[in-house]
Enzyme design. Structure first.
Site, PDB file in Angstrom:
ATOM      1  N   LYS A   1       0.783  -1.082   0.004  1.00 48.96           N
ATOM      2  CA  LYS A   1       0.108  -0.325   0.088  1.00 48.96           C
ATOM      3  C   LYS A   1       0.834   1.184  -0.010  1.00 48.96           C
ATOM      4  O   LYS A   1       0.530   2.192  -0.594  1.00 48.96           O
ATOM      5  CB  LYS A   1      -1.055   0.113   1.238  1.00 48.96           C
ATOM      6  CG  LYS A   1      -0.179   0.277   2.502  1.00 48.96           C
ATOM      7  CD  LYS A   1      -1.486   0.091   3.661  1.00 48.96           C
ATOM      8  CE  LYS A   1      -0.915   0.155   4.921  1.00 48.96           C
ATOM      9  NZ  LYS A   1       0.072   1.418   5.379  1.00 48.96           N
ATOM     10  N   THR A   2       2.000   1.281   0.630  1.00 44.17           N
ATOM     11  CA  THR A   2       2.652   2.347   0.759  1.00 44.17           C
ATOM     12  C   THR A   2       3.484   2.777  -0.570  1.00 44.17           C
ATOM     13  O   THR A   2       3.385   3.817  -1.023  1.00 44.17           O
ATOM     14  CB  THR A   2       3.881   2.275   1.787  1.00 44.17           C
ATOM     15  OG1 THR A   2       3.323   2.086   2.943  1.00 44.17           O
ATOM     16  CG2 THR A   2       4.761   3.447   1.839  1.00 44.17           C
TER      17      THR A   2
ATOM     18  N   ASP B   1      -3.702   7.340   5.211  1.00 39.45           N
ATOM     19  CA  ASP B   1      -3.018   5.920   5.092  1.00 39.45           C
ATOM     20  C   ASP B   1      -3.807   5.471   6.412  1.00 39.45           C
ATOM     21  O   ASP B   1      -4.197   6.193   7.170  1.00 39.45           O
ATOM     22  CB  ASP B   1      -1.634   6.180   5.387  1.00 39.45           C
ATOM     23  CG  ASP B   1      -0.999   4.505   5.349  1.00 39.45           C
ATOM     24  OD1 ASP B   1      -1.576   3.667   4.639  1.00 39.45           O
ATOM     25  OD2 ASP B   1       0.384   4.650   5.486  1.00 39.45           O
ATOM     26  N   GLU B   2      -3.641   4.179   6.436  1.00 38.03           N
ATOM     27  CA  GLU B   2      -4.318   3.280   7.583  1.00 38.03           C
ATOM     28  C   GLU B   2      -5.488   3.986   8.135  1.00 38.03           C
ATOM     29  O   GLU B   2      -5.786   4.219   9.029  1.00 38.03           O
ATOM     30  CB  GLU B   2      -3.136   3.758   8.615  1.00 38.03           C
ATOM     31  CG  GLU B   2      -1.863   3.043   8.574  1.00 38.03           C
ATOM     32  CD  GLU B   2      -1.678   1.657   8.754  1.00 38.03           C
ATOM     33  OE1 GLU B   2      -2.711   0.720   8.852  1.00 38.03           O
ATOM     34  OE2 GLU B   2      -0.475   1.061   8.406  1.00 38.03           O
TER      35      GLU B   2
ATOM     36  N   GLN C   1      -7.883  -5.360   9.589  1.00 33.47           N
ATOM     37  CA  GLN C   1      -6.611  -4.882  10.384  1.00 33.47           C
ATOM     38  C   GLN C   1      -6.997  -4.016  11.352  1.00 33.47           C
ATOM     39  O   GLN C   1      -6.271  -3.082  11.800  1.00 33.47           O
ATOM     40  CB  GLN C   1      -5.391  -4.820   9.679  1.00 33.47           C
ATOM     41  CG  GLN C   1      -4.769  -5.736   8.830  1.00 33.47           C
ATOM     42  CD  GLN C   1      -3.520  -5.397   8.260  1.00 33.47           C
ATOM     43  OE1 GLN C   1      -2.476  -5.403   8.935  1.00 33.47           O
ATOM     44  NE2 GLN C   1      -3.608  -5.266   6.839  1.00 33.47           N
TER      45      GLN C   1
ATOM     46  N   ARG D   1       1.814 -11.549  10.160  1.00 34.78           N
ATOM     47  CA  ARG D   1       3.050 -11.100  10.214  1.00 34.78           C
ATOM     48  C   ARG D   1       4.046 -11.934   9.901  1.00 34.78           C
ATOM     49  O   ARG D   1       5.318 -11.847   9.646  1.00 34.78           O
ATOM     50  CB  ARG D   1       3.490 -10.734  11.811  1.00 34.78           C
ATOM     51  CG  ARG D   1       2.632  -9.906  12.538  1.00 34.78           C
ATOM     52  CD  ARG D   1       2.336  -8.533  11.900  1.00 34.78           C
ATOM     53  NE  ARG D   1       1.202  -8.467  10.828  1.00 34.78           N
ATOM     54  CZ  ARG D   1       0.917  -7.712   9.736  1.00 34.78           C
ATOM     55  NH1 ARG D   1       1.933  -6.736   9.558  1.00 34.78           N
ATOM     56  NH2 ARG D   1      -0.117  -7.556   9.177  1.00 34.78           N
TER      57      ARG D   1
END
Length: 736
Positions: free
Chosen positions: A32-33, A218-219, A249, A602
């Site tokens: 995503k970044t 973002d987020e 998430q 993770r």
């Protein structure tokens, strides 16, 4: 070669879609970044003035990394892009225009300590006893209200009939008035006052709408209500709002995050384009299949399924082990083996757990095995304030010459013994060549400090009594006296914050450590116990190494990745927690499931899940079922040594090992000496998932029903009694 050639098709679609509302559902590890930074580059490349671009994230670190990556992609104009956190953005706006809502532009920003001091002064002025209404509890409630844009007046109306919040209503009102008088804002105010400013000043709002024609967040799943309102106001004119996030998430509800912001995005912004980034670049297929299987059980989510071009990889390893100590031993042995064989280095491995208290047993084992580690997102267990306080009490009982320990707890919990009094006693002790503790017992010293002597005497009497009792009492009994008579835990309960709850859990874990030491040492002594934990706590030399295993809670692990992950303590009651299991609010269990999803994703190459049949909690041994989240993973994904029957039945779940200290009743064979006549019912009044009540075991949830020839076999997870398997005819369960 174009910079966009490295993107997959869905990433390109998100980068090239520049006009109108855009919701990018970016699954874990989906890049995503990279999408955000390439999108900024594409906007500038296509004639958009960098001055008109705003990118918001949650942390200064994330904002710094985003700016650095944008600088690498954009040759000219990157410095004009507004890349910042929510709070930094609001401060910049308020410094310029806050005078329009009655504050001076040179306002002060209060930190938590400033807030607590102000709350304490207000409570004193209003004759509110802070022994019963803690400053932290008040601040938590005020913060919760501000996150939802609830003013003191609205809060008073909403809670008019709640006697328990009567004092908070008064304090909140006075707090805001005092903040205005002091020309000060707290961190919640930075957002609240910015929204207030933009709502009440159309010309200011329009100037920022013209400035920020293209906004990216973002987020987004972590935003609260006031952050949503801020973004909505800025984007209302041009509608070029792009938000990136993953509802699966969203794990910060306890901090005020509102998952409906992302779930209902298209309801607030018409003609929203939704793009799903489902290709994962982090994990193997087996790990992703496990994650997808778990999260698919949630109902409040956007439908998506992660996939990868990577190999299938290893199956998910699951091991159910006798106790938390055996669990720590297993994890340590596995780490030692993979490092020795050169499969992984220490810094490629992480141990994740639900609560901070779980780190203690793992830390102890790692030290014994010589495994370097670092606790992230929290202190080492024995360095936590509440543990150091209790150890200081034990040290004072054992050795009155330990001035550091005595000075630490002489006013913990608060007894009204200030620093000035401590300094006077210290001066007297040094002048007369006696220890600090001896000075506390000295009549001449007490005469010097005057009225404060009346506060010191009860403390000295308490310690003296504990010293005498320590000759005949167990360490656990001494600890129980300290906790109860000082009111340490009661004071934490009164705070009512998540931090306080975590500290109480840590104290329970410390008590478990004491009980475990007593059980393993026939001649357990206080000095021996203090020696053991002092050696365990001395791990500073390990922290200097770059190559170490990471220990952290799952909340702290979000956004990180590791080659090898151990997910420990996967038991119902621990993860998911009893709090989420014991409520009718399905959002609680769904939040826990999202947390599990974050934990699983993770792992890059290998995931090991562990569960303990029995675990000591607050000094009591509890027998727990395997976490329901483990049972949601398809069996073909699991390690071959773990059978479906073993996971779904009571075998190996509540039955202790032969060498345990369990009561004989657990070792008796069921139905050993008596015969029963079974009469099978035509149909049960309950089904899997229903809440039922048993005359002996109380309330529980039906986990499984198997129809046999003679009767139905029902597996129930009871809140108090754990998992039980029984015939329906004998159980006589009542649906609630």
């Amino acid at each position: 070669m174009s910079i966009y050639d490295t993107l997959n098709e869905k990433q390109k679609e998100a980068v090239f879609h520049t006009e109108g509302p855009l919701l990018i559902l970016a699954g874990a590890g989906s890049g995503k970044t990279r999408v955000l930074t390439h999108r900024i580059a594409y906007l500038i490349e296509n004639g958009i003035n960098p001055w008109n671009i705003m990118a918001i994230t949650f942390t200064n670190k994330a904002a710094g990394e985003m700016r650095e990556r944008v600088n690498n992609l954009v040759e000219f104009g990157a410095e004009s892009i507004w890349v910042s956190t929510f709070h930094s953005s609001c401060v910049r706006i308020l410094r310029r225009y806050i005078d329009k809502i009655g504050f001076d532009n040179n306002f002060t920003i209060y930190d938590t300590d400033d807030q607590k001091k102000l709350i304490k002064d207000i409570c004193k002025r209003l004759n509110i006893d802070t022994k019963y209404l803690k400053e932290k509890a008040v601040l938590a409630e005020i913060s919760k209200a501000k996150n939802e844009m609830i003013t003191p007046e609205d809060y008073a109306l909403e809670n008019a009939g709640d006697f328990g919040k009567k004092n908070i209503i008064s304090v909140y009102k006075e707090y805001q008035e005092q903040m205005r008088k002091n020309n000060a804002l707290d961190f919640d105010d930075l957002l609240v006052k910015t929204v207030e400013l933009l709502r009440s000043n159309p010309e200011v709002l329009e100037s920022y709408q013209e400035r920020f024609k293209y906004i990216m967040v973002d987020e987004y799943q972590d935003t609260n209500t006031v952050q949503f309102l801020f973004i909505r106001l800025l984007a209302d004119k041009y509608k070029n709002i792009c938000v990136v996030g993953d509802d699966d998430q969203s794990i910060y509800k306890f901090r005020g995050a509102n998952i409906s912001n992302i779930l209902d995005f298209e309801k607030y912004f018409e003609n929203t384009k939704i793009i799903k980034l489902e290709q994962n670049y982090r994990s193997t297929k087996m790990i992703l299949d496990a994650a997808n299987a778990i999260i698919s059980n949630n109902t409040a989510r956007k439908e998506k399924s992660l996939w990868t071009e990577k190999d299938e990889g290893y199956r998910v390893i699951f091991r159910q082990i006798d106790s938390e100590y055996d669990e720590a031993e297993y994890v340590a042995d596995e780490i030692s083996q993979v490092v020795r064989k050169g499969i992984y280095s220490y810094n490629q491995i992480a141990c994740l757990y639900r609560t901070n208290a779980q780190s203690r047993v793992l830390e102890e084992r790692f030290i014994r095995e010589g495994i370097p580690y670092k606790v992230i997102g929290g202190q080492n267990f024995y360095q936590r304030k509440e543990i150091k306080d209790l150890i200081a009490y034990l040290k004072t009982v054992e050795n009155g010459r330990d001035e550091v320990a005595i000075k630490r707890i002489i006013n913990v919990p608060k007894r009204g013994i200030g620093d000035a009094t401590v300094d006077k006693i210290d001066t007297f002790a040094q002048a007369n060549g006696i220890s600090f503790y001896d000075a506390l017992k000295n009549e001449n010293a007490m005469a010097v400090i005057g009225r404060s002597a009346s506060k010191i005497k009860p403390f000295v009497d308490f310690i003296q009594r504990l010293k005498a009792e320590s000759e005949v009492m167990k360490i656990s009994d001494i600890m129980e006296h300290i906790i109860n008579e000082t009111g340490y835990v009661e004071e934490l309960k009164a705070e009512g914050t998540d931090e306080a709850k975590g500290r109480i859990e840590n104290i329970g874990e410390f008590f478990s450590k004491i009980v475990d030491y007593e059980e393993k040492n026939e001649n357990a002594t206080l000095s021996g116990f203090l020696e053991e934990i002092s050696l365990i706590a001395d791990i500073d030399n390990l922290e200097t190494e770059n190559d170490y295993v990471v220990l952290m809670t799952i909340h702290s692990a979000k956004g990180l990745e590791f080659n090898k992950v151990f997910l420990c303590g996967m038991e119902d009651g621990l993860f998911p927690s009893y709090m989420s299991i014991g409520t009718d609010d399905t959002s609680e269990i769904e939040e826990e499931r999202r947390l599990c999803y974050v934990a699983v994703t993770r792992a890059m190459d290998s995931l090991t899940i562990t569960s303990a049949r029995r675990r000591m909690v607050r000094g009591q041994t509890q027998y727990n079922a395997v976490s329901r989240f483990v049972k949601e993973i398809p069996r073909f994904i699991m390690d071959a040594n773990v059978s479906a029957e073993k996971l779904s039945s009571s075998e190996g779940i509540i039955k202790p090992s032969a060498n345990s200290n369990a009561k004989p009743i657990f070792k008796a064979k069921a139905f050993e000496t008596r015969q029963y006549e079974v009469k099978k019912q035509d149909k049960l009044e309950y089904t899997v998932g229903d809440t039922v009540k048993h005359i002996k075991f109380g309330v529980g949830q039906v986990m499984d029903i198997t129809e046999g020839g003679r009767d139905y076999e029902v597996t129930v997870d009871f809140v108090s009694a754990g998992t039980k398997k029984m015939f329906a005819s004998f159980a006589k369960l009542k649906k609630m």
